[in-house]
Design an enzyme around this catalytic site. Structure first.
Site, PDB file in Angstrom:
ATOM      1  N   ASP A  76       2.616   3.207  -4.272  1.00  0.00           N
ATOM      2  CA  ASP A  76       3.154   3.266  -5.625  1.00  0.00           C
ATOM      3  C   ASP A  76       4.450   4.066  -5.665  1.00  0.00           C
ATOM      4  O   ASP A  76       4.835   4.726  -4.689  1.00  0.00           O
ATOM      5  CB  ASP A  76       2.115   3.907  -6.538  1.00  0.00           C
ATOM      6  CG  ASP A  76       2.252   3.454  -7.986  1.00  0.00           C
ATOM      7  OD1 ASP A  76       3.148   2.643  -8.269  1.00  0.00           O
ATOM      8  OD2 ASP A  76       1.456   3.915  -8.826  1.00  0.00           O
ATOM      9  N   TYR A  91      -5.382   8.258   3.860  1.00  0.00           N
ATOM     10  CA  TYR A  91      -4.437   8.879   2.931  1.00  0.00           C
ATOM     11  C   TYR A  91      -4.699  10.383   2.881  1.00  0.00           C
ATOM     12  O   TYR A  91      -5.843  10.830   2.990  1.00  0.00           O
ATOM     13  CB  TYR A  91      -4.603   8.317   1.516  1.00  0.00           C
ATOM     14  CG  TYR A  91      -4.000   6.954   1.299  1.00  0.00           C
ATOM     15  CD1 TYR A  91      -2.681   6.813   0.857  1.00  0.00           C
ATOM     16  CD2 TYR A  91      -4.740   5.799   1.509  1.00  0.00           C
ATOM     17  CE1 TYR A  91      -2.128   5.564   0.628  1.00  0.00           C
ATOM     18  CE2 TYR A  91      -4.198   4.543   1.292  1.00  0.00           C
ATOM     19  CZ  TYR A  91      -2.893   4.435   0.848  1.00  0.00           C
ATOM     20  OH  TYR A  91      -2.345   3.201   0.631  1.00  0.00           O
TER      21      TYR A  91
END
Length: 335
Positions: free
Chosen positions: A105, A164
């Site tokens: 994003d 992540y």
């Protein structure tokens, strides 16, 4: 049992970062040229059907970009990388068939984003195109590795898992050197209860309560498998590390948001399974606050070993070129 997964995105021995040979060309027209003025030859072999596939490992600082996925305005990382490849290969965008492993994003960073593209020709040495790509890219985007890939390899669909990290700077004031890469929490967080809560995410669950609606993607299977979720204290820095088979849109940031509230001791750890069971994003919204993207980084993508082996008949993986005083002197003599 299946083949062991191999990590892509963290420094690793060269023998773990190759791939099988591309398809054998049906026609072959060779040309060569000097590279960097020091006599090294680069051969490009024109092929017929099939083409050649290449795997990239890419690192970027996402601060000034509108995310990964291609769009020309505002600029995205994929846009810059594709433009660099088009300039280096002289191919059109439609011919590259460029795909990334994760659609990070706006503002999200990456150390181990993986992508692939195809060319109708082969490179006997890929150090030249590696150097060319990094020379064309802005300073906050770098191709860390480039290697041949098997035709079956797909950067997104072949991935076994992704890792992540989300960083939280937990102190009374923000470290100015961390401001672009960590979320600041002035509230003292209890890392032990955050770790206790994080364990509830591990396993296969329906994460409908932790996904944001996205206009860019179709609705996908909300069931994801989380392999590990660790909360690591490093002084004032808390690093939340999560590995899973895949993640829904903003799933990681929404899980982190709930853990922050639990770390503030505003919520008990066992609220996690209760919210999971609702499968309703509106329930999560009653308890959590917004977590900004800049604390999040895609660190690693893992693939099956057979996708990454590098036979001797293929060009070696390029990790970039080191220059020495001797090579610089040789270059001067060739000028």
């Amino acid at each position: 049992m299946g083949s062991p997964a191999v990590v892509v995105g963290l420094p690793s021995p060269p023998n773990l970062n190759g791939s099988l040979c591309p398809p054998i060309p049906t026609t072959s027209i060779s040309s060569s040229k000097k590279k960097d003025g020091i006599g090294e030859q680069m051969v490009r072999k024109q092929t017929g059907d099939g083409g050649y596939k290449w795997r990239l490992v890419i690192a970027y600082d996402g601060t000034r970009y509108a995310g990964w996925q291609y769009q020309s305005s505002p600029p995205t990382i994929q846009c810059f990388v594709e433009n660099a490849i088009m300039s280096a290969t002289k191919l059109e965008r439609k011919d590259l068939h460029f795909v990334g492993a994760s659609r990070t994003d706006k503002g999200v960073h990456a150390w181990g984003q993986v992508a692939h593209f195809v060319t109708p020709f082969n490179y006997d040495s890929i150090e030249s195109i590696h150097a060319a790509l990094n020379g064309l890219l802005p300073d906050d985007i770098r191709v860390r590795e480039i290697s041949p890939a098997v035709p079956e390899f797909h950067a997104r669909f072949s991935a076994k898992s992704k890792i992540y990290h989300y960083k939280i700077y937990n102190d009374t004031f923000m470290d100015p050197f961390q401001r672009h890469y960590a979320y600041h929490s002035a509230h003292k967080l209890n890392a032990a209860v955050m770790q206790e809560a994080a364990k509830y995410f591990i396993g296969k669950h329906d994460f409908s309560a932790f996904v944001n609606a996205s206009q860019k993607e179709r609705v996908r299977d909300p069931v994801k498998d989380i392999f590990r979720f660790d909360v690591i204290e490093m002084g004032a820095l808390l690093q939340l590390e999560v590995e899973g088979s895949g993640f829904l849109y903003r799933q990681v940031r929404n899980m982190v948001a709930l853990l922050i509230q639990i770390g503030r001791e505003a919520l008990p750890p066992d609220i996690v399974p209760k919210i999971l069971a609702t499968r309703d994003r509106r329930v999560l919204a009653k308890y959590t606050m917004f977590t900004p993207p800049h604390g999040l980084c895609l660190v690693t993508v893992k693939y099956n070993e057979e996708h990454l082996r590098l036979p001797s008949s293929c060009s070696a993986t390029s990790f970039g070129r080191h220059y020495t005083i001797g090579s610089c002197a040789q270059r001067v003599m060739c000028l």
